[in-house]
Design a protein around this motif. Structure first.
Motif, PDB file in Angstrom:
ATOM      1  N   LEU A  46       6.338 -19.090  37.441  1.00  0.00           N
ATOM      2  CA  LEU A  46       4.834 -19.212  36.719  1.00  0.00           C
ATOM      3  C   LEU A  46       4.481 -18.243  35.845  1.00  0.00           C
ATOM      4  O   LEU A  46       4.414 -17.037  36.007  1.00  0.00           O
ATOM      5  CB  LEU A  46       3.906 -19.276  37.842  1.00  0.00           C
ATOM      6  N   ASP A  47       3.755 -18.616  34.678  1.00  0.00           N
ATOM      7  CA  ASP A  47       3.065 -17.679  33.730  1.00  0.00           C
ATOM      8  C   ASP A  47       1.464 -17.721  33.916  1.00  0.00           C
ATOM      9  O   ASP A  47       1.178 -18.581  34.869  1.00  0.00           O
ATOM     10  CB  ASP A  47       3.543 -18.215  32.446  1.00  0.00           C
ATOM     11  N   LEU A  48       0.860 -16.653  33.389  1.00  0.00           N
ATOM     12  CA  LEU A  48      -0.555 -16.616  33.562  1.00  0.00           C
ATOM     13  C   LEU A  48      -1.195 -16.982  32.088  1.00  0.00           C
ATOM     14  O   LEU A  48      -0.784 -16.357  30.964  1.00  0.00           O
ATOM     15  CB  LEU A  48      -0.849 -15.324  34.238  1.00  0.00           C
TER      16      LEU A  48
ATOM     17  N   LEU B  31      -8.946 -18.580  34.454  1.00  0.00           N
ATOM     18  CA  LEU B  31      -7.706 -18.152  34.769  1.00  0.00           C
ATOM     19  C   LEU B  31      -6.939 -19.333  35.170  1.00  0.00           C
ATOM     20  O   LEU B  31      -7.290 -20.099  35.878  1.00  0.00           O
ATOM     21  CB  LEU B  31      -7.290 -16.964  36.054  1.00  0.00           C
TER      22      LEU B  31
ATOM     23  N   LYS C  35       2.560  -9.728  27.600  1.00  0.00           N
ATOM     24  CA  LYS C  35       1.668 -10.144  26.926  1.00  0.00           C
ATOM     25  C   LYS C  35       1.707 -10.674  25.735  1.00  0.00           C
ATOM     26  O   LYS C  35       2.106  -9.968  24.801  1.00  0.00           O
ATOM     27  CB  LYS C  35       0.579  -9.147  26.994  1.00  0.00           C
TER      28      LYS C  35
ATOM     29  N   PHE D  43       5.408  -8.803  33.336  1.00  0.00           N
ATOM     30  CA  PHE D  43       4.967  -9.850  32.367  1.00  0.00           C
ATOM     31  C   PHE D  43       4.815  -9.428  30.973  1.00  0.00           C
ATOM     32  O   PHE D  43       4.389  -8.160  31.079  1.00  0.00           O
ATOM     33  CB  PHE D  43       3.234 -10.146  33.244  1.00  0.00           C
TER      34      PHE D  43
ATOM     35  N   ASN E  76       6.126 -14.660  32.317  1.00  0.00           N
ATOM     36  CA  ASN E  76       6.787 -14.018  33.830  1.00  0.00           C
ATOM     37  C   ASN E  76       8.413 -13.849  33.276  1.00  0.00           C
ATOM     38  O   ASN E  76       8.891 -14.815  33.053  1.00  0.00           O
ATOM     39  CB  ASN E  76       6.635 -15.203  34.776  1.00  0.00           C
TER      40      ASN E  76
ATOM     41  N   THR F   2      -2.423 -20.769  35.982  1.00  0.00           N
ATOM     42  CA  THR F   2      -1.158 -20.343  36.204  1.00  0.00           C
ATOM     43  C   THR F   2      -0.439 -21.792  36.155  1.00  0.00           C
ATOM     44  O   THR F   2      -0.596 -22.667  36.682  1.00  0.00           O
ATOM     45  CB  THR F   2      -0.894 -19.825  37.578  1.00  0.00           C
TER      46      THR F   2
ATOM     47  N   LEU G 131      -5.401 -16.250  30.756  1.00  0.00           N
ATOM     48  CA  LEU G 131      -6.332 -15.609  31.050  1.00  0.00           C
ATOM     49  C   LEU G 131      -7.507 -15.839  29.756  1.00  0.00           C
ATOM     50  O   LEU G 131      -7.222 -15.364  28.692  1.00  0.00           O
ATOM     51  CB  LEU G 131      -6.366 -14.177  31.318  1.00  0.00           C
TER      52      LEU G 131
END
Length: 331
Positions: free
Chosen positions: A92-94, A81, A116, A114, A108, A83, A96
């Motif tokens: 901040l985006d994620l 993971l 996807k 959020f 974000n 960020t 995974l």
């Protein structure tokens, strides 16, 4: 009719003037005897909410998959993971990873919303967000259970485009980026997890050139690899200045009975240090490498004194040895 209209208007104006003259004195008299009252109210734009001292759970539309119908032993090592602000919009985006399915970016949109976006990067394990090509836009790099890393270049207009990193071909389970040679660009360190490679690839891996721990120097036109170790069971890989000489060193935390590994970054090249992690082998995790290191900070001081002082002859097992694989032209 047109003759009398101005006369009527003149008379009505005169009447209005007389009425106004009668009203105004009384109003002035009242104002002189009584002060006008003024009421002010203030309302905050946002009402402060006291911290509740707890985390609030929020669900993401994402689920990691195992490679088969059953979760196997090596799947329990987990996945990555990361960020960072991928679109330079200030939040901040994620990102995974996924062992079997597509990896995902969660953009974000603000207010805990959020969006996807899937990336076709199967069997991904670790994930790093770094600006590999120094264009001002952060890229995504995945390590994979059974192969080399995958590089997703951030094109600010076209999105993320999968490309090869020239010269980076060895299997990598753990990875880390830093400017190891202080030339202004990012270099790469990777380490393999040989137990999984042997299980899945069997004889093809046993008779291959192997993987191990690799340092890839960024030349600007590609990466030049140097092998520090032919074997690794790397669950964790950290780059930090262990001896406070201004250069980043390499620590690899290995699984099973394989001792952890340390290389010091010196002017002469990478020097392998025998560090007594063997007594704790089989317990190494990412947290163990970071936390347990500080438990042994006193021991580390003694080791460095032994390695770089006239006392080193008193510490035979801790002597520093140059890496036998570091030779000119070594892959």
């Amino acid at each position: 009719m047109s003759y009398y209209q101005p006369v009527l208007k003149a008379k009505s104006g005169l009447v209005s003037f007389l009425l106004l003259a009668l009203i105004l004195p009384s109003a002035w008299g009242q104002s002189s005897s009584q002060e006008p009252s003024l009421i002010m109210q203030s309302t905050p734009l946002n009402t402060a909410v006291a911290c509740q001292g707890s985390f609030v759970e929020r669900q993401l539309d994402y689920r990691s998959k195992a490679r088969g119908d059953n979760v196997r032993f090596y799947d329990s090592n987990g996945l990555g993971l990361a960020t960072e602000d991928l679109d330079n919009d200030g939040d901040l985006d994620l990102v995974l990873a996924n062992l079997a399915g597509d990896s995902a970016i969660f953009w974000n949109e603000g207010n805990f919303i959020f969006r996807k976006e899937l990336l076709a990067s199967n069997e991904a394990r670790a994930v790093n967000i770094v600006d590999v090509n120094a264009d001002g836009w952060l890229d995504i790099v995945f390590s994979h259970s059974l192969g080399a890393i995958s590089f997703w270049r951030n094109d600010s207009k076209a999105g993320f485009i999968r490309e090869n990193l020239k010269g980076v071909t060895t299997p990598a389970y753990s990875l880390a980026w830093a400017d190891l040679d202080s030339d202004g660009d990012l270099d790469l360190v990777t380490a393999s997890y040989d137990a999984l490679l042997e299980l899945e690839q069997k004889s093809s891996f046993l008779f291959s050139s192997g993987a191990g721990v690799m340092v890839f120097e960024n030349s600007g036109q590609g990466f030049k690899g140097q092998r520090l170790s032919r074997q690794a069971q790397a669950l964790a890989l950290l780059l930090f200045d262990i001896n406070d000489d201004g250069r980043l060193d390499i620590v690899v935390g290995n699984d099973f009975e394989m001792p952890d590994q340390l290389w010091l970054n010196t002017e002469a090249g990478w020097l392998a240090l025998r560090w007594p992690f063997a007594r704790l082998s089989g317990l190494t995790t990412a947290s163990r490498v970071t936390v347990h290191f500080w438990w042994n900070v006193g021991e580390l001081t003694l080791l460095l004194l032994a390695a770089f002082s006239p006392l080193k002859n008193l510490f035979n097992p801790l002597a520093i040895k140059p890496n036998p694989l570091k030779q000119k032209g070594s892959p």
